[in-house]
Design an enzyme around this catalytic site. Structure first.
Site, PDB file in Angstrom:
ATOM      1  N   THR A  65       0.841  -1.191   0.000  1.00  0.00           N
ATOM      2  CA  THR A  65       0.000   0.000   0.000  1.00  0.00           C
ATOM      3  C   THR A  65       0.878   1.243   0.000  1.00  0.00           C
ATOM      4  O   THR A  65       2.104   1.160   0.067  1.00  0.00           O
ATOM      5  CB  THR A  65      -0.926  -0.008   1.221  1.00  0.00           C
ATOM      6  OG1 THR A  65      -0.126  -0.184   2.409  1.00  0.00           O
ATOM      7  CG2 THR A  65      -1.939  -1.131   1.138  1.00  0.00           C
ATOM      8  N   TYR A  66       0.236   2.409  -0.040  1.00  0.00           N
ATOM      9  CA  TYR A  66       0.967   3.682  -0.119  1.00  0.00           C
ATOM     10  C   TYR A  66       1.917   3.829   1.060  1.00  0.00           C
ATOM     11  O   TYR A  66       1.553   3.569   2.205  1.00  0.00           O
ATOM     12  CB  TYR A  66      -0.014   4.851  -0.157  1.00  0.00           C
ATOM     13  CG  TYR A  66       0.621   6.161  -0.523  1.00  0.00           C
ATOM     14  CD1 TYR A  66       1.296   6.318  -1.722  1.00  0.00           C
ATOM     15  CD2 TYR A  66       0.540   7.247   0.341  1.00  0.00           C
ATOM     16  CE1 TYR A  66       1.880   7.530  -2.071  1.00  0.00           C
ATOM     17  CE2 TYR A  66       1.122   8.468   0.005  1.00  0.00           C
ATOM     18  CZ  TYR A  66       1.786   8.603  -1.203  1.00  0.00           C
ATOM     19  OH  TYR A  66       2.366   9.806  -1.537  1.00  0.00           O
ATOM     20  N   MET A  67       3.169   4.248   0.751  1.00  0.00           N
ATOM     21  CA  MET A  67       4.231   4.179   1.758  1.00  0.00           C
ATOM     22  C   MET A  67       4.455   5.493   2.528  1.00  0.00           C
ATOM     23  O   MET A  67       5.336   5.546   3.375  1.00  0.00           O
ATOM     24  CB  MET A  67       5.547   3.739   1.113  1.00  0.00           C
ATOM     25  CG  MET A  67       6.064   4.625   0.017  1.00  0.00           C
ATOM     26  SD  MET A  67       5.161   4.376  -1.496  1.00  0.00           S
ATOM     27  CE  MET A  67       5.529   5.890  -2.337  1.00  0.00           C
ATOM     28  N   ARG A  68       3.663   6.506   2.243  1.00  0.00           N
ATOM     29  CA  ARG A  68       3.788   7.752   3.016  1.00  0.00           C
ATOM     30  C   ARG A  68       2.533   7.902   3.876  1.00  0.00           C
ATOM     31  O   ARG A  68       1.521   8.423   3.423  1.00  0.00           O
ATOM     32  CB  ARG A  68       3.991   8.946   2.082  1.00  0.00           C
ATOM     33  CG  ARG A  68       5.312   8.878   1.322  1.00  0.00           C
ATOM     34  CD  ARG A  68       5.530  10.072   0.402  1.00  0.00           C
ATOM     35  NE  ARG A  68       6.836   9.961  -0.249  1.00  0.00           N
ATOM     36  CZ  ARG A  68       7.043   9.349  -1.418  1.00  0.00           C
ATOM     37  NH1 ARG A  68       6.013   8.786  -2.044  1.00  0.00           N
ATOM     38  NH2 ARG A  68       8.254   9.296  -1.956  1.00  0.00           N
TER      39      ARG A  68
END
Length: 385
Positions: A65-68
């Site tokens: 999933t999105y890493m930020r």
């Protein structure tokens, strides 16, 4: 003291060790630094690679999933699928409970960092990746090491705690007592899939009071109180996260900027340079009202409110500039600077003295008459003798 040693006192307690929550940006960067030796910048680059997708069975598939993100929550769909996976592959005794905590300053725009599909184990991805699509083998290998940490941490966060037997032992020889502390693993729980980095547990065998032990060696160790170590990338990111400075998207760039501008050098730890120390001192002297932890955290919070439509952006700008402009005018006149090193050479264009200046790319020789004269001395190519 000499052999044999007799166990004269034994204190044993069973304690659970719970798994940590799924990764968010700051904890992923810290784990990758501590366990894999990756810089924060490389960690985010590899995570981006995993997020954008790997060719698996002819289809480009984003495997994380999105890493930020600044939260550790997981979707209900993923939790249900992961629980079924754990029970099927490890047994019902390994099932844990899903839990997450939320920081009051978290934006909560994305889930925690997790695999997009619990069935895409690291082994599955490696076995089914389209080898011809891999342009950089080193990049792929490093990315898979990071993926293994993400996959293991996520699964571990939903598994049962490990059970450890904490033991304190007193050995006696010739009327002298020697103490030892350690643990014995009774049930591995989440440790089945996730190895915690930098684990300093002393593993002990099963002891019984009255046992006689023969020691291989007896070593006297003198210990002294040590100062706190300097920050490394992992501990710096942890501190930024704790203080509410920056956002998941900026942790790596903050450290990168400090290094590129020559404020710190990156060896084993982050070491401040003379320029960095002077810059910090001068900024504290001239801009202490806006360059401090409380103001930065407050500004981050206000900017979040602006993005949500709950705060007037113009009033923030007006308040800031009314305070900032007098500070900057004062600093331009009175702030101390490290002067460039003067050389015994003159500028071929204007006759001014040449100096050694610094940029983010390193040192260079230029005219002291800058900005009126923009002469920069080019390095001479070596000639054959």
């Amino acid at each position: 003291a000499t052999n044999p040693f007799t166990i004269t006192k034994l204190d044993v307690n069973e304690k659970p060790r719970y798994s940590k929550e799924a990764f968010k940006t700051s904890t992923l960067q810290r784990d990758a630094y501590n366990y894999l030796g990756y810089s924060s910048t490389r960690t985010m680059m590899l995570a981006q690679y995993l997020y954008e997708g790997i060719d698996i069975k002819g289809e480009t598939t984003g495997i994380i999933t999105y890493m930020r993100t600044d939260v550790t929550r997981l979707s209900n769909e993923f939790v249900d699928a992961a629980m079924m996976h754990i029970q099927k592959n490890y047994g019902a005794q390994y099932l844990g409970k899903y839990q997450t905590t939320k920081d009051q300053n978290a934006q909560d725009a994305h889930e925690g960092i997790r695999p997009t599909n619990v069935l895409h184990t690291p082994e599955y991805v490696k076995a089914n990746v389209d080898v011809s699509s891999i342009k950089d083998e080193k990049l792929f290998e490093d990315a898979m090491k990071l993926y293994a940490r993400i996959y293991g941490r996520t699964l571990a966060s939903l598994m049962a705690p490990a059970i450890l037997e904490h033991t304190k032992v007193t050995f006696t020889s010739n009327h002298h007592d020697f103490n030892m502390k350690g643990v014995r693993l009774l049930f591995d729980g989440f440790l089945k899939v996730y190895e915690e980095s930098k684990n300093k547990d002393v593993l002990l065998p099963k002891f019984h009071q009255g046992d006689t032990i023969t020691m291989d060696a007896i070593v006297s160790i003198e210990k002294q109180t040590q100062p706190k170590p300097r920050y490394n990338e992992a501990s710096m990111i942890k501190k930024l996260d704790e203080l509410g400075i920056g956002r998941p998207s900026t942790y790596a760039s903050i450290i990168k900027t400090l290094i590129e501008r020559g404020y710190v050098t990156k060896e084993k730890n982050l070491q401040p340079t003379d320029q960095g120390i002077l810059t910090s001192d001068e900024l504290d002297k001239f801009f202490k009202d806006i360059i401090n932890i409380d103001y930065t955290a407050e500004m981050e919070s206000n900017l979040d409110k602006v993005s949500e439509g709950n705060y007037d952006k113009l009033s923030i700008l007006k308040t800031f500039y009314e305070m900032f402009i007098p500070m900057i005018e004062n600093a331009k006149v009175n702030m101390k600077k490290i002067q460039p090193v003067m050389l015994d050479e003159t500028c071929p264009r204007c006759g001014s003295q040449l100096v050694i200046r610094k940029s983010k790319y390193g040192e260079f020789i230029a005219c002291s008459g800058f900005p009126k004269c923009r002469y920069i001395k080019k390095e001479e190519a070596p000639t054959d003798s």
